[in-house]
Design an enzyme around this catalytic site. Structure first.
Site, short mmCIF file in Angstrom:
data_model
loop_
_atom_site.label_atom_id
_atom_site.label_comp_id
_atom_site.label_asym_id
_atom_site.label_seq_id
_atom_site.Cartn_x
_atom_site.Cartn_y
_atom_site.Cartn_z
N SER A 10 0.81 -1.22 0.00
CA SER A 10 0.00 0.00 0.00
C SER A 10 0.85 1.27 0.00
CB SER A 10 -0.91 0.00 1.23
OG SER A 10 -0.14 -0.17 2.41
N ALA A 13 3.48 2.76 -5.22
CA ALA A 13 3.32 1.87 -6.37
C ALA A 13 1.98 1.14 -6.31
CB ALA A 13 4.47 0.88 -6.43
N ARG A 281 27.74 10.31 -1.66
CA ARG A 281 27.13 9.50 -0.59
C ARG A 281 27.84 8.16 -0.37
NH1 ARG A 281 20.67 8.40 -0.98
NH2 ARG A 281 20.58 10.59 -0.41
#
Length: 533
Positions: A10, A13, A281
């Site tokens: 849920s 997507a 990162r």
């Protein structure tokens, strides 16, 4: 229970698929927690799309391919990028409150993130995911054709193979009602897996508790190929505190002068990269990991206390408030941080419409491997992928008959040979052991020796969990552990098969990048036939 389409998950997507189908199909949305719950709801940044005339599809595609380190599927990437604006307009039409900017062409503020050469990130302040998901959840709850099963956990898919029939088709799934404890059979012409990634396989993760690789594990057990599971994106700075799970310390803290230091206050980033704290990162995450392993540290520290309290309050009010709740005054003391698993770049192999190797089975979002992310995900492309592939899957489903014939009666869930669990400690111990081992042996920097140790221990854990699963009634925790160990096995096997360092996969034994970039595609041993795309 009979439906035209079953959507498992849920997040963005799953909700996108359900809403695109609901006017024409009877849809059930299965969520193992109460809505909204999932990584989409936590997403802070935004959604990348070409929304300005100074930008172009070619440039967005190129930025994505560069980040993906040679492993992006260019056709899939172009398809997703070119459909980005339509996806954003669909969200705007549903009333998502994106941050406005009267000077912008579309009337909405666009920001820029690492790896993007233009401003192309549309956002709702610093809580885009929550704004989008909350809006769509309200629409899903209100739609008469959508049945919402909250606190229901998908156990396994019902396929031809499971029914002892030839062929490769999915007919639905078995689902545990977590509150009542009974198992339901859901029959559906099409099933869509949208369960997110597998970040919880690691001890430290920015993901919510639901990210246990459920869809990936279910599809693998059913006979689908899985690709590039070794590419796990780690965020360099997650708050390290026993009462603060998954709280990100924004990269903007380093951008505004924050310094990474050891417990004695010594900076270490200049020794790892000339850009120091402003390095990309993955480099920062590897440097922190190196220092922690070398010195046996539980964490390192991010110090912004040289800035004035007024500056910190203006720029980082949420981080300041959250840390103060935990007794950390960041205007006076450094923030304890660790890298944390952030995004699963691999997943179930699909085409551009979300179709898997099994007819009637789709995978969308972080569960899927479309080829968009390659060996490293470009910031804010993930929510874009959720919507574009979600809409494509829905359109493909609408092009098929609403109800496919079920070849044979699907048997009810059989609990005749199991009893209530009397050793829950086995589940909790194995859960802790698996996540700690994955963090230490299959983390940011890898070696063959560590990977082989992990592979051996995972094999033993799988045996223990399979025996437990065979003898006791299913529970929420047992099902998550069963899926986590499957995801862990796929990550380790994929990492061992890649004899190079590329993107997010860094091996001490293979530090070089090979001239030819090839995806790692895992094929289930029990698969009989393959559906070609």
């Amino acid at each position: 229970m009979n439906f035209d389409v079953a959507v498992v998950g849920s997040g963005l997507a799953g909700l996108t698929v359900a809403l695109h189908l609901a006017d024409h199909r009877r849809v059930v949305v299965i969520s193992k927690r109460t809505l909204p719950e999932g990584a989409s709801d936590w997403a802070q940044g935004g959604i990348a799309a070409v929304l300005d005339s100074n930008d172009s599809h070619d440039e967005h595609v190129d930025d994505t391919l560069i980040a993906g380190a040679g492993l992006c599927d260019e056709a899939a990437t172009r398809y997703i990028v070119e459909n980005g604006r339509a996806a954003i307009e669909w969200l705007i039409g549903h009333g998502v409150p994106f941050t406005r900017d009267a000077r912008a062409e579309l009337g909405f503020h666009l920001t820029r993130e690492g790896g993007h050469r233009h401003r192309r990130i549309i956002h709702a302040a610093d809580a885009t995911g929550h704004a989008v998901v909350t809006t769509l959840v309200d629409k899903v709850r209100a739609h008469p054709n959508i049945t919402l099963l909250e606190d229901h956990f998908a156990i396994d898919l019902v396929t031809d193979a499971k029914l002892g029939l030839p062929g490769m088709r999915c007919h639905g799934l078995y689902v545990l009602d977590c509150k009542r404890g009974d198992v339901k059979t859901i029959i559906a012409s099409q099933t869509v897996l949208a369960t997110g990634g597998a970040g919880k396989v690691y001890l430290y993760t920015t993901n919510p508790d639901t990210a246990t690789g459920d869809g990936i594990a279910m599809a693998w057990r059913a006979g689908c190929r899985v690709a590039n599971m070794e590419f796990i994106q780690f965020h360099p700075t997650c708050l390290y505190h026993p009462f603060a799970k998954s709280f990100l310390i924004s990269e903007a803290v380093r951008g505004e002068g924050g310094k990474l230091v050891l417990p004695d206050g010594t900076r270490f980033m200049p020794a790892h990269d000339e850009r120091a704290e402003l390095a990309p990162r993955d480099i920062v995450a590897r440097a922190i990991d190196f220092e922690m392993k070398k010195r046996g540290l539980d964490c390192v520290y991010l110090d912004i206390s040289h800035q004035s309290p007024a500056f910190i309050q203006e720029h980082f009010p949420t981080i300041l408030a959250r840390c103060l709740e935990l007794g950390i005054d960041i205007t006076r003391q450094p923030i304890p941080v660790v890298p944390a698993a952030h995004y699963t770049c691999g997943g179930v192999v699909t085409d551009q419409l979300g179709r898997t190797d099994i007819a009637g089975l789709y995978a969308v979002g972080e569960t899927a491997y479309t080829g968009l992310h390659g060996a490293n995900r470009l910031a804010s492309n993930s929510l874009l992928e959720c919507m574009v592939i979600g809409r494509g899957a829905a359109q493909d489903i609408l092009g098929q008959p609403a109800t496919a014939p079920t070849p044979t009666p699907i048997p009810a869930w059989d609990e005749s040979r199991v009893t209530d669990a009397d050793e829950e400690v086995v589940v909790s111990h194995n859960w802790d052991e698996l996540r700690r081992m994955m963090w230490n042996y299959v983390g940011i920097v890898r070696t063959n020796k560590r990977l082989e140790r992990a592979q051996h221990r995972i094999a033993l854990l799988r045996e223990e969990i399979a025996e437990y699963y065979a003898n006791f009634r299913v529970s929420h925790d047992l099902l998550e552990l069963r899926n986590l160990v499957e995801a862990a096995s796929l990550i380790v096997d994929s990492a061992l098969s890649r004899h190079e360092s590329r993107g997010l996969h860094f091996s001490r034994d293979y530090p070089q990048t090979l001239p030819k970039a090839l995806p790692t595609v895992m094929q289930p041993a029990h698969r009989r036939t393959s559906r070609k795309h």
